[in-house]
Write a protein that holds these residues in place. Structure first.
Motif, PDB file in Angstrom:
ATOM      1  N   ALA A 126      -6.880  21.780   2.409  1.00  0.00           N
ATOM      2  CA  ALA A 126      -6.608  20.487   1.622  1.00  0.00           C
ATOM      3  C   ALA A 126      -4.883  20.786   1.591  1.00  0.00           C
ATOM      4  N   TYR A 127      -4.384  19.571   1.441  1.00  0.00           N
ATOM      5  CA  TYR A 127      -2.998  19.376   0.922  1.00  0.00           C
ATOM      6  C   TYR A 127      -2.865  18.763  -0.151  1.00  0.00           C
ATOM      7  N   ARG A 128      -1.800  18.916  -0.874  1.00  0.00           N
ATOM      8  CA  ARG A 128      -1.238  18.321  -2.104  1.00  0.00           C
ATOM      9  C   ARG A 128       0.038  17.607  -1.785  1.00  0.00           C
ATOM     10  N   LEU A 129       0.277  16.526  -2.709  1.00  0.00           N
ATOM     11  CA  LEU A 129       1.315  15.713  -2.259  1.00  0.00           C
ATOM     12  C   LEU A 129       2.396  15.719  -3.553  1.00  0.00           C
ATOM     13  N   TYR A 130       3.639  16.045  -3.056  1.00  0.00           N
ATOM     14  CA  TYR A 130       4.977  16.023  -4.077  1.00  0.00           C
ATOM     15  C   TYR A 130       5.850  15.060  -3.349  1.00  0.00           C
ATOM     16  N   LEU A 131       6.796  14.543  -4.547  1.00  0.00           N
ATOM     17  CA  LEU A 131       8.120  13.689  -4.279  1.00  0.00           C
ATOM     18  C   LEU A 131       9.038  14.367  -3.568  1.00  0.00           C
ATOM     19  N   LYS A 132       9.881  13.915  -2.816  1.00  0.00           N
ATOM     20  CA  LYS A 132      11.048  14.582  -2.061  1.00  0.00           C
ATOM     21  C   LYS A 132      12.220  13.825  -3.215  1.00  0.00           C
TER      22      LYS A 132
ATOM     23  N   PHE B 295       1.320  11.222 -10.509  1.00  0.00           N
ATOM     24  CA  PHE B 295       0.343  12.525 -10.439  1.00  0.00           C
ATOM     25  C   PHE B 295       0.796  13.489  -9.423  1.00  0.00           C
ATOM     26  N   GLU B 296       1.856  14.070  -9.522  1.00  0.00           N
ATOM     27  CA  GLU B 296       2.223  14.902  -8.635  1.00  0.00           C
ATOM     28  C   GLU B 296       1.731  15.941  -8.297  1.00  0.00           C
ATOM     29  N   GLY B 297       1.435  16.258  -6.893  1.00  0.00           N
ATOM     30  CA  GLY B 297       0.635  17.502  -6.807  1.00  0.00           C
ATOM     31  C   GLY B 297      -0.705  17.132  -6.526  1.00  0.00           C
ATOM     32  N   ILE B 298      -0.971  15.708  -6.614  1.00  0.00           N
ATOM     33  CA  ILE B 298      -2.637  15.105  -6.212  1.00  0.00           C
ATOM     34  C   ILE B 298      -2.943  15.433  -4.983  1.00  0.00           C
ATOM     35  N   ARG B 299      -4.084  15.755  -4.688  1.00  0.00           N
ATOM     36  CA  ARG B 299      -4.763  16.188  -3.338  1.00  0.00           C
ATOM     37  C   ARG B 299      -4.851  14.908  -2.705  1.00  0.00           C
ATOM     38  N   GLN B 300      -4.579  14.858  -1.264  1.00  0.00           N
ATOM     39  CA  GLN B 300      -4.943  13.775  -0.467  1.00  0.00           C
ATOM     40  C   GLN B 300      -6.089  13.100  -0.608  1.00  0.00           C
ATOM     41  N   ARG B 301      -7.170  13.781  -0.750  1.00  0.00           N
ATOM     42  CA  ARG B 301      -8.632  13.107  -0.848  1.00  0.00           C
ATOM     43  C   ARG B 301      -8.681  12.064  -2.048  1.00  0.00           C
ATOM     44  N   GLU B 302      -8.086  12.905  -3.200  1.00  0.00           N
ATOM     45  CA  GLU B 302      -8.157  12.212  -4.344  1.00  0.00           C
ATOM     46  C   GLU B 302      -7.442  11.022  -4.256  1.00  0.00           C
ATOM     47  N   LEU B 303      -6.181  11.242  -3.758  1.00  0.00           N
ATOM     48  CA  LEU B 303      -5.205   9.900  -3.605  1.00  0.00           C
ATOM     49  C   LEU B 303      -6.108   8.673  -2.877  1.00  0.00           C
ATOM     50  N   ALA B 304      -6.787   9.260  -1.741  1.00  0.00           N
ATOM     51  CA  ALA B 304      -7.472   8.132  -1.000  1.00  0.00           C
ATOM     52  C   ALA B 304      -8.511   7.528  -1.848  1.00  0.00           C
ATOM     53  N   ASP B 305      -9.259   8.040  -2.752  1.00  0.00           N
ATOM     54  CA  ASP B 305     -10.100   7.768  -3.667  1.00  0.00           C
ATOM     55  C   ASP B 305      -9.447   6.768  -4.562  1.00  0.00           C
ATOM     56  N   ARG B 306      -8.340   6.966  -5.135  1.00  0.00           N
ATOM     57  CA  ARG B 306      -7.438   6.160  -5.941  1.00  0.00           C
ATOM     58  C   ARG B 306      -7.082   4.884  -5.375  1.00  0.00           C
ATOM     59  N   LEU B 307      -6.706   4.933  -4.216  1.00  0.00           N
ATOM     60  CA  LEU B 307      -6.314   3.704  -3.338  1.00  0.00           C
ATOM     61  C   LEU B 307      -7.363   3.052  -2.702  1.00  0.00           C
ATOM     62  N   ASP B 308      -8.400   3.724  -2.897  1.00  0.00           N
ATOM     63  CA  ASP B 308      -9.804   2.783  -2.172  1.00  0.00           C
ATOM     64  C   ASP B 308      -9.611   2.726  -0.773  1.00  0.00           C
TER      65      ASP B 308
ATOM     66  N   MET C  71       0.843  -1.034   0.101  1.00  0.00           N
ATOM     67  CA  MET C  71      -0.090   0.072  -0.034  1.00  0.00           C
ATOM     68  C   MET C  71       0.882   1.364   0.087  1.00  0.00           C
ATOM     69  N   GLN C  72       1.949   1.132   0.914  1.00  0.00           N
ATOM     70  CA  GLN C  72       3.003   2.341   0.618  1.00  0.00           C
ATOM     71  C   GLN C  72       3.443   2.487  -0.561  1.00  0.00           C
ATOM     72  N   ALA C  73       3.705   1.509  -1.304  1.00  0.00           N
ATOM     73  CA  ALA C  73       4.276   1.764  -2.643  1.00  0.00           C
ATOM     74  C   ALA C  73       3.434   2.108  -3.654  1.00  0.00           C
ATOM     75  N   ARG C  74       2.149   1.506  -3.411  1.00  0.00           N
ATOM     76  CA  ARG C  74       1.072   2.067  -4.542  1.00  0.00           C
ATOM     77  C   ARG C  74       0.968   3.567  -4.171  1.00  0.00           C
ATOM     78  N   ALA C  75       0.873   3.977  -2.939  1.00  0.00           N
ATOM     79  CA  ALA C  75       0.692   5.338  -2.583  1.00  0.00           C
ATOM     80  C   ALA C  75       1.892   6.350  -3.210  1.00  0.00           C
ATOM     81  N   LEU C  76       3.070   5.688  -3.185  1.00  0.00           N
ATOM     82  CA  LEU C  76       4.418   6.486  -3.475  1.00  0.00           C
ATOM     83  C   LEU C  76       4.404   6.611  -5.082  1.00  0.00           C
ATOM     84  N   MET C  77       3.729   5.314  -5.714  1.00  0.00           N
ATOM     85  CA  MET C  77       3.776   5.452  -7.144  1.00  0.00           C
ATOM     86  C   MET C  77       2.739   6.415  -7.631  1.00  0.00           C
ATOM     87  N   TYR C  78       1.647   6.681  -7.122  1.00  0.00           N
ATOM     88  CA  TYR C  78       0.648   7.472  -7.447  1.00  0.00           C
ATOM     89  C   TYR C  78       0.969   8.999  -7.341  1.00  0.00           C
ATOM     90  N   VAL C  79       1.659   9.130  -6.329  1.00  0.00           N
ATOM     91  CA  VAL C  79       2.258  10.599  -6.033  1.00  0.00           C
ATOM     92  C   VAL C  79       3.027  10.835  -7.153  1.00  0.00           C
TER      93      VAL C  79
END
Length: 141
Positions: free
Chosen positions: A85-91, A42-55, A31-39
């Motif tokens: 809201a927050y957006r997510l970005y890679l470090k 889709f860099e800049g994805i909102r947390q809520r949208e990521l939660a939806d995509r990860l179900d 699940m952590q890997a899926r979240a990281l790969m989605y970020v």
């Protein structure tokens, strides 16, 4: 047409691939890997949208992102259009982890498709994308 085992096979293949993933070089959970790969995708994805995509529920995602943040892989930034809201970005530190994930996924995919020739792989991917599209578009029912 006999389709009674379709869902079983799809679900079981996912289970087997997830188990294989856990044997890989990375230290992240699936699940952590899926979240990281989605970020990453889709860099800049909102947390809520990521939660939806990860179900998963947004509160579960918060804990997941906390872990990725503590590993210095992801950062939250305030959304300029919505202060709640927050957006997510890679470090920068995410790059090596993403390379390991990419290698692990390629190895798993190669193993899963080893019994098929190139033409069969193309046909399988075409059909899987077609099935995926049928669930990705709104249903009239």
């Amino acid at each position: 047409m006999n389709i009674k085992n379709f869902g079983f096979y799809i679900t079981d293949i996912k289970r087997l691939m997830t188990r294989e993933f856990s044997k890989g070089e990375q230290t992240l959970t699936p699940m952590q890997a899926r979240a990281l790969m989605y970020v990453a995708r889709f860099e800049g994805i909102r947390q809520r949208e990521l939660a939806d995509r990860l179900d998963i529920q947004p509160i579960a995602l918060v804990r997941l992102i906390d872990l990725l943040t503590s590993e210095n892989l992801v950062e939250r930034r305030a959304d300029p259009s919505d202060r709640r809201a927050y957006r997510l970005y890679l470090k920068e530190d995410a790059a090596p982890t993403l390379e390991v994930l990419k290698d692990d996924v390629e190895a798993i995919n190669s193993r899963a498709l080893a019994a098929l020739n190139d033409e069969e792989v193309e046909q399988l991917m075409y059909l899987i994308e077609k099935v995926h599209t049928s669930f990705s578009t709104p249903s009239d029912q």
